[in-house]
Design a protein around this motif. Structure first.
Motif, mmCIF file in Angstrom:
data_model
loop_
_atom_site.group_PDB
_atom_site.id
_atom_site.type_symbol
_atom_site.label_atom_id
_atom_site.label_comp_id
_atom_site.label_asym_id
_atom_site.label_seq_id
_atom_site.Cartn_x
_atom_site.Cartn_y
_atom_site.Cartn_z
ATOM 1 N N GLU A 57 -74.747 -132.296 14.522
ATOM 2 C CA GLU A 57 -75.641 -132.682 15.619
ATOM 3 C C GLU A 57 -76.684 -131.583 15.751
ATOM 4 O OE1 GLU A 57 -75.601 -135.443 17.199
ATOM 5 O OE2 GLU A 57 -73.622 -136.267 16.762
ATOM 6 N N PHE A 75 -78.371 -127.281 20.456
ATOM 7 C CA PHE A 75 -78.367 -125.877 20.811
ATOM 8 C C PHE A 75 -77.068 -125.191 20.351
ATOM 9 C CE2 PHE A 75 -76.629 -123.038 24.052
ATOM 10 C CZ PHE A 75 -77.574 -122.040 24.045
ATOM 11 N N GLY A 76 -77.213 -124.107 19.610
ATOM 12 C CA GLY A 76 -76.040 -123.299 19.292
ATOM 13 C C GLY A 76 -75.220 -123.751 18.094
ATOM 14 N N ALA A 96 -74.960 -121.249 15.292
ATOM 15 C CA ALA A 96 -74.092 -120.137 15.684
ATOM 16 C C ALA A 96 -72.626 -120.538 15.573
ATOM 17 C CB ALA A 96 -74.418 -119.701 17.099
ATOM 18 N N ARG A 97 -72.307 -121.789 15.879
ATOM 19 C CA ARG A 97 -70.915 -122.233 15.778
ATOM 20 C C ARG A 97 -70.433 -122.194 14.330
ATOM 21 N NH1 ARG A 97 -69.687 -124.401 20.719
ATOM 22 N NH2 ARG A 97 -71.503 -125.287 21.758
ATOM 23 N N GLN A 122 -82.025 -136.080 15.268
ATOM 24 C CA GLN A 122 -80.861 -135.625 16.040
ATOM 25 C C GLN A 122 -79.788 -135.024 15.151
ATOM 26 O OE1 GLN A 122 -79.557 -138.877 18.457
ATOM 27 N NE2 GLN A 122 -81.242 -138.569 19.896
ATOM 28 N N ILE A 123 -80.028 -135.108 13.852
ATOM 29 C CA ILE A 123 -79.015 -134.602 12.918
ATOM 30 C C ILE A 123 -79.638 -133.544 12.007
ATOM 31 C CG2 ILE A 123 -77.496 -135.233 11.000
ATOM 32 C CD1 ILE A 123 -77.116 -137.934 12.232
ATOM 33 N N ILE A 135 -66.774 -129.575 17.107
ATOM 34 C CA ILE A 135 -67.110 -130.829 17.773
ATOM 35 C C ILE A 135 -68.451 -131.376 17.259
ATOM 36 C CG2 ILE A 135 -67.535 -131.937 20.020
ATOM 37 C CD1 ILE A 135 -64.651 -130.932 19.753
ATOM 38 N N ASP A 136 -69.408 -130.501 16.988
ATOM 39 C CA ASP A 136 -70.740 -130.966 16.602
ATOM 40 C C ASP A 136 -70.874 -131.316 15.120
ATOM 41 O OD1 ASP A 136 -71.816 -130.884 19.119
ATOM 42 O OD2 ASP A 136 -72.515 -128.814 18.941
ATOM 43 N N VAL A 137 -69.806 -131.156 14.357
ATOM 44 C CA VAL A 137 -69.890 -131.475 12.934
ATOM 45 C C VAL A 137 -69.570 -132.955 12.725
ATOM 46 C CG1 VAL A 137 -68.779 -131.126 10.691
ATOM 47 C CG2 VAL A 137 -69.465 -129.157 12.079
ATOM 48 N N ARG A 162 -67.647 -118.787 22.527
ATOM 49 C CA ARG A 162 -67.684 -119.762 21.429
ATOM 50 C C ARG A 162 -66.408 -119.732 20.586
ATOM 51 N NH1 ARG A 162 -72.620 -118.504 19.267
ATOM 52 N NH2 ARG A 162 -73.716 -119.627 20.875
ATOM 53 N N LYS A 186 -62.550 -124.703 22.739
ATOM 54 C CA LYS A 186 -62.600 -125.829 21.816
ATOM 55 C C LYS A 186 -64.048 -126.265 21.678
ATOM 56 C CE LYS A 186 -60.622 -130.396 21.096
ATOM 57 N NZ LYS A 186 -59.729 -131.432 21.642
ATOM 58 N N HIS A 187 -64.791 -126.146 22.770
ATOM 59 C CA HIS A 187 -66.218 -126.434 22.745
ATOM 60 C C HIS A 187 -66.816 -125.845 24.011
ATOM 61 C CE1 HIS A 187 -69.598 -128.440 20.967
ATOM 62 N NE2 HIS A 187 -69.906 -129.062 22.076
ATOM 63 N N LYS A 224 -78.891 -127.440 30.626
ATOM 64 C CA LYS A 224 -80.228 -126.969 31.009
ATOM 65 C C LYS A 224 -80.983 -127.984 31.854
ATOM 66 C CE LYS A 224 -81.318 -123.748 27.284
ATOM 67 N NZ LYS A 224 -81.955 -123.690 25.975
ATOM 68 N N ILE A 268 -63.009 -133.847 25.774
ATOM 69 C CA ILE A 268 -62.713 -132.938 24.662
ATOM 70 C C ILE A 268 -61.498 -132.069 24.996
ATOM 71 C CG2 ILE A 268 -63.588 -130.939 23.366
ATOM 72 C CD1 ILE A 268 -66.412 -132.231 23.614
ATOM 73 N N ILE A 296 -67.986 -139.701 21.329
ATOM 74 C CA ILE A 296 -68.696 -138.625 20.641
ATOM 75 C C ILE A 296 -68.554 -138.895 19.146
ATOM 76 C CG2 ILE A 296 -68.881 -136.120 20.343
ATOM 77 C CD1 ILE A 296 -67.423 -135.844 23.054
ATOM 78 N N ARG A 297 -69.662 -139.235 18.501
ATOM 79 C CA ARG A 297 -69.535 -139.712 17.117
ATOM 80 C C ARG A 297 -68.952 -138.649 16.187
ATOM 81 N NH1 ARG A 297 -75.873 -139.965 15.145
ATOM 82 N NH2 ARG A 297 -76.453 -138.049 16.176
ATOM 83 N N SER A 298 -69.205 -137.380 16.540
ATOM 84 C CA SER A 298 -68.735 -136.323 15.641
ATOM 85 C C SER A 298 -67.327 -135.852 15.995
ATOM 86 C CB SER A 298 -69.703 -135.149 15.709
ATOM 87 O OG SER A 298 -69.822 -134.712 17.052
ATOM 88 N N TYR A 299 -66.692 -136.516 16.965
ATOM 89 C CA TYR A 299 -65.361 -136.083 17.387
ATOM 90 C C TYR A 299 -64.462 -137.299 17.600
ATOM 91 C CZ TYR A 299 -61.713 -134.242 20.470
ATOM 92 O OH TYR A 299 -60.504 -133.923 21.044
#
Ligand SMILES: Cc1cc2nc3c(=O)[nH]c(=O)nc-3n(C[C@H](O)[C@H](O)[C@H](O)COP(=O)(O)OP(=O)(O)OC[C@H]3O[C@@H](n4cnc5c(N)ncnc54)[C@H](O)[C@@H]3O)c2cc1C
Ligand SMILES: Cc1ncc(C[n+]2csc(CCOP(=O)(O)OP(=O)(O)O)c2C)c(N)n1
Ligand SMILES: [Mg+2]
Lengths: 156, 555
Positions: free
Chosen positions: A10, A13-14, A17-18, A42-43, A69-71, B119, B123-124, B129, B144, B176-179
């Motif tokens: 995804e 932000f960050g 770094a993850r 978005q990817i 989670i974002d992978v 981080r 887990k997340h 913002k 999550i 959440i598509r990635s999870y």
């Protein structure tokens, strides 16, 4: 051994770094890392070249990346047909008398001169690992002053 | 609706009944809303206490624990608590205030990069913002934290986002598509596992914290009884299998029972359920259960084949998989001879201690506690020898009755965690088995207990030492007790000064009465048990040894 992995993440932000943090926290070595947006803004797409001493480490790298989670997906190119390329920029010593020799090189190897100033020529090359390696060996004969590379990009 | 209100309304939607926390400049809008909002708020005396209390609440109830702190020092004070929850896969949501979005990155007053800091121990985590993202972020955070392999999630909310106004839209469904955690096990793998089980001669079940997370204790019991296989649990798995069951071998590993360790080492099949082959359990890896095939059931693929080679991995939820596995096993293994062998080990190497000196023995206190409660209590612990004795000398009959920091081994965890557990189960008796070193790490929470009438019973095993470290110095560093003797305040007076009750016990004969008094007292009680200073925890597997190479103390 080096392995090439691609990771769809995804574009949040960050997230870099993850991924980077995972590697440092678990003691895995990144040889190179290239990140950019994909067709879908978005990817993001990451190509990571990792150093893994055995299959078990590689398996853990895969699993740990997937756990973020974002992978979205992880693809290990080790046993998969794929294309890979890297861009390098090389500054070498240059004198006008070298011109024929260099031209001969670029007939056989990837690359071209994109700039020269005074005693320096800058060579640009795109190629796979073998091609870049072969080119660099040739260029070394002239004396390499500076070298930058993008790291590998890979695609199925 | 302003962000601060959206936060609380969202927590309510998630069913949150209680928040542990501490105020400060960058959470003022949230606290202003909390003032007359119908969620209970517990003001701890330190943010670390808030994090551990939320954790203890989560461990005892199975619900997501929630803690709240201000930016900068408030947030960094949560860090140990978050890491503790992370290592033990505990569902928790930590909410921190942050400096205003326009100030982020400016080294503003009380600014800390909390999402950066946490981080690797969450887990997340999220930095919100835009107030429009707040409700969805909270829903995602709870999802999550509590799904798949649970864990702590942190939400960092800048103060201007707390003040900003938007419509409150609660997302009823989160995707959440990635999870996408896997819950059901692969049928082919389950078949393979069933075959291995039918063919096994010396199988053993090794169950861990995942059984408790999954709520798979009944299925675990059904499996063990169906195939007549001895069961050992990890530290995190205590309570996941009935501690008085005849098939139960107690905990395995570094301070596990000798018979559990022998059974695992000699087994020809290990059925691992929600356990992660931690180094406290396996000892020397290349020598761990050399003759055993391994079936590994775990919801997290990264737990599988991480430390040891697995023959049949099954990814998914333990409860689901055990149910299917039980029906899939058609031919029962013949374990009669094996059970006899295991019983032989149990007889030959029982847990023991020398009860000869005039000094008070910690094991005796736990035996008395068992006798008085018969498992109908929640036992929390600090870290050290006292913690290990609590694993060995008390029987846990049901899940979520043993609450202790395993993966991080955080001294100072037990007392605030006990507060959390007591608030989760007000009618239950909640004890904290504490060392004199550990209790001094979050002793300020006495204030929280008394102010909120959270009646926790703290049993201090006062040996005048950082005992667990002293034990290693005794055995491996020539008894050079380098900075392990430690002084204590007068716990009786200390408790009294806070308005709690203090009792001192110096002799065996006083133990039972003191415990009874603690149970009957409608207040927080500290019992200062003056125990044998140099008592050791046995059995013990020294570092770098296989788990059947135990030091057994006395037989
Ligand atoms: C001083 C000290 C001494 C210790 N000595 C020992 C010792 O002698 N013996 C011992 O056992 N421990 C000991 N520990 C604890 C040890 O450090 C580990 O915390 C513990 O062994 C881990 O337990 P576990 O394998 O059950 O894993 P947990 O940390 O409980 O992990 C649970 C596993 O289950 C999985 N899981 C989660 N949910 C599910 C689900 N729904 N379905 C399926 N799987 C799921 C997770 O992915 C994970 O792999 C000690 C700790 C301290 C502080
Ligand atoms: C926060 C923290 N610091 C240090 C340690 C290392 N450590 C593990 S056990 C222990 C001694 C604990 O002493 P005490 O609480 O008195 O318990 P005892 O072993 O004497 O029963 C120490 C210092 C730790 N686990 N946690
Ligand atoms: Mg002590």
């Amino acid at each position: 051994m080096r392995h090439t992995i691609s990771v769809l993440v995804e574009n949040k932000f960050g997230v870099l770094a993850r991924v980077a943090g995972l590697f440092s926290a678990r003691g895995y070595n990144i040889a190179s890392l290239a990140v950019s947006e994909t067709l879908d803004p978005q990817i993001s797409y990451m190509t990571i070249v990792v150093e893994a001493k055995d299959a078990k480490v590689l398996e853990q790298i895969n699993k740990q990346l997937n756990k973020l989670i974002d992978v979205i997906t992880v693809t290990d190119f080790t046993k998969k047909e794929h294309l890979d390329r890297e861009l390098v920029l090389v500054k070498i010593n240059y004198a006008p008398k070298d011109k024929p020799k260099l031209e001969a090189i670029f007939e056989k190897f990837v690359g071209k001169i994109v700039q020269h100033k005074a005693d320096t020529a800058t060579v640009e090359a795109v190629g796979d690992e073998q091609q870049i390696k072969a080119l660099l060996e040739e260029l070394n004969k002239f004396g390499v002053k500076e070298l930058v590379r993008t790291g590998k990009l890979a695609i199925e | 609706m302003i962000g601060a209100k959206i936060l609380l309304e969202s927590l309510k939607k998630e069913g949150v009944k209680i928040i542990f926390g501490y105020p400060g400049g960058q959470v003022l809008p949230i606290f202003d809303q909390l003032y007359d909002f119908d969620i209970k708020f517990i003001l701890t005396r330190h943010e670390q206490g808030a994090a551990h209390a939320a954790d203890g609440y989560a461990r005892s109830t199975g619900k997501v624990g929630v803690c709240l702190a201000t930016s900068g020092p408030g947030a960094t004070n949560l860090v140990t608590g978050i890491a503790t929850a992370y290592m033990d896969s505990i569902p928790m949501v930590a909410i921190t205030g942050q400096v205003g979005t326009h100030l982020i990155g400016n080294d503003a007053f009380q600014e800390a990069d909390v999402t950066g800091i946490t981080r690797p121990i969450t887990k997340h985590n999220f930095l919100v913002k835009d107030v429009k993202d707040l409700a969805r972020t909270i829903a995602e955070a709870f999802y999550i934290a509590s799904s798949g392999r649970p864990g702590p999630v942190l939400i960092d909310i800048p103060v201007d986002v707390q003040r900003a106004d938007t419509e409150f839209i609660w997302p009823e469904k989160i995707n959440i598509r990635s999870y996408q955690p896997t819950y059901s096990g692969h049928p082919g793998q389950i078949k393979k596992a069933a075959k291995l089980i039918s063919a096994a001669k010396k199988p053993v079940i090794y169950a861990g914290g995942g059984v408790i997370t999954s709520g798979a204790h009944l299925e675990l019991k059904a499996l063990a009884e169906k195939i007549q296989v001895p069961v050992t649990t990890t530290f995190m798995g205590l309570g996941g299998f009935c501690g008085t069951h005849k098939l139960f071998l107690g905990m395995l590993g570094m301070h596990g029972t000798a018979y559990a360790n022998h059974a695992v080492m000699e087994s020809d099949l290990i059925i691992a359920v929600g356990a992660r082959f931690d180094d406290r359990v396996t000892g020397r890896l290349d020598n761990f259960a050399p003759g055993a095939k391994v079936i590994h059931i775990d919801i997290d693929p990264s737990s599988i084949s991480k430390n040891i080679r697995v023959d049949v991995p099954i990814v998914g939820d333990a409860k689901n998989i055990l149910k299917q596995l039980i029906t899939e096993i058609k031919k029962l293994p013949d374990t009669a001879a094996w059970l006899k062998t295991v019983e032989g080990w149990r007889k030959k190497h029982p847990l023991t201690y020398k009860d000869d000196s005039a000094m008070l023995k910690p094991q005796y206190i736990l035996q008395q506690l068992w006798d008085l409660t018969k498992g109908d209590a929640i036992i929390c612990t600090e870290v050290g020898q006292s913690q290990m004795w609590a694993c060995q000398w008390y029987q846990y009959l049901t899940p979520r009755t043993f609450i202790s920091s395993g993966g991080l081994g955080t001294m100072g965890f037990g007392f605030p965690a006990a507060m959390g557990a007591k608030l989760g189960f007000p009618e239950k008796e909640v004890f904290n088995i504490a060392g004199d070193g550990s209790i001094q790490m979050n002793i300020q929470e006495l204030g929280t207990c008394v102010a909120n009438k959270i009646n926790v019973k703290v049993l201090i095993f006062n040996n005048g030492f950082l005992g667990m470290v002293r034990q290693w110095q005794e055995l491996f560093y020539k008894k050079r007790y380098s900075f392990t003797p430690i002084t204590s305040p007068d716990y009786v007076m200390l408790a009294q000064s806070y308005g709690a009750v203090g009792i001192r016990v110096t002799e065996k004969t006083q133990v039972r009465a003191a415990l009874q008094k603690a149970i009957q007292t409608d207040n927080t009680v500290f019992i200062d048990f003056r125990i044998e200073p140099e008592e050791n925890v046995y059995p013990m597997v020294p570092a770098g040894k296989a788990i059947n190479e135990m030091i057994e103390g006395l037989a």
